[in-house]
Design a protein around this motif. Sequence first.
Motif: not given
Length: 217
Positions: A77-84, A14-17, A93-94
């Motif tokens: 990117p291929p191979g990654y999942a995430g959410s904003i 996770v990155a947050a700001s 963002v995770a």
Amino acid sequence: MKAIAELFDGPVVVAASSLSLAEDELFPEERAHIQAAVAKRRAEFATARILARRALASLGASPVALVPTPDRAPVWPPGYAGSISHCADYCAVAVARSRDVPSLGLDVEDLRELDPSMRDLVLTPAERRWLRGQPDALQPMLPIVIFSAKEAYYKCQYPITRGFLDFQEVELAIAWPAGTFEARVMKEDWPAAVARLAGRFFIADGRVSCGVTLAQA
Ligand SMILES: CC(C)(COP(=O)(O)OP(=O)(O)OC[C@H]1O[C@@H](n2cnc3c(N)ncnc32)[C@H](O)[C@@H]1OP(=O)(O)O)[C@@H](O)C(=O)NCCC(=O)NCCS
């Protein structure tokens, strides 16, 4: 303090700001995508891309442009999942490797009372009955928690189904003290893999944060 990464099952970064208008850190195609938007939207978009690249880099991904699809869904990117998710002055963002976590949904909302028309839109009759049985002190904030949990569920299921749901088609069972919920879709023929997904939530710093994980089959 509870951390957003704890909302998910599996290794999630996770990155947050707070929001910043750091457009010089965007790729040209990202700048082109957002150039006509108002300043607040450009700041949300830019902050999310910078945080996402930082989180992806810690998983070994090379920096690439993260331009959404025309329906606004993020492209990873291929191979990654995430959410904003972003709210008034905050963005989180995770991301995860999709072999660990095939899909995830993150939603963060500023704690606020939903107006009556939004409550009617968001809460199902069963959720309204459940809410009436909860302690008075919780009543004002429960609708926004339900709203956020449904948004997190929606973001998690979307990469799998590409399907739209309205709030009345998703029903939550919330275990308040545990900070967990189950989202269940009440729609015929909804893909079984995402018909019921578990999630977690916590409240801190004037915000509610909700996470839903699609676990490895
Ligand atoms: C997509 C949606 C859930 C975003 O939620 P929000 O609370 O308005 O906004 P947030 O700031 O939390 O999230 C915005 C991010 O959601 C992501 N997003 C947008 N559409 C998405 C989708 N279809 N699937 C997954 N993520 C999506 C984007 O990454 C966006 O950030 P970005 O524009 O910087 O890339 C909402 O706008 C929406 O389209 N809802 C329609 C469906 C719905 O709400 N149904 C009821 C719940 S079941």
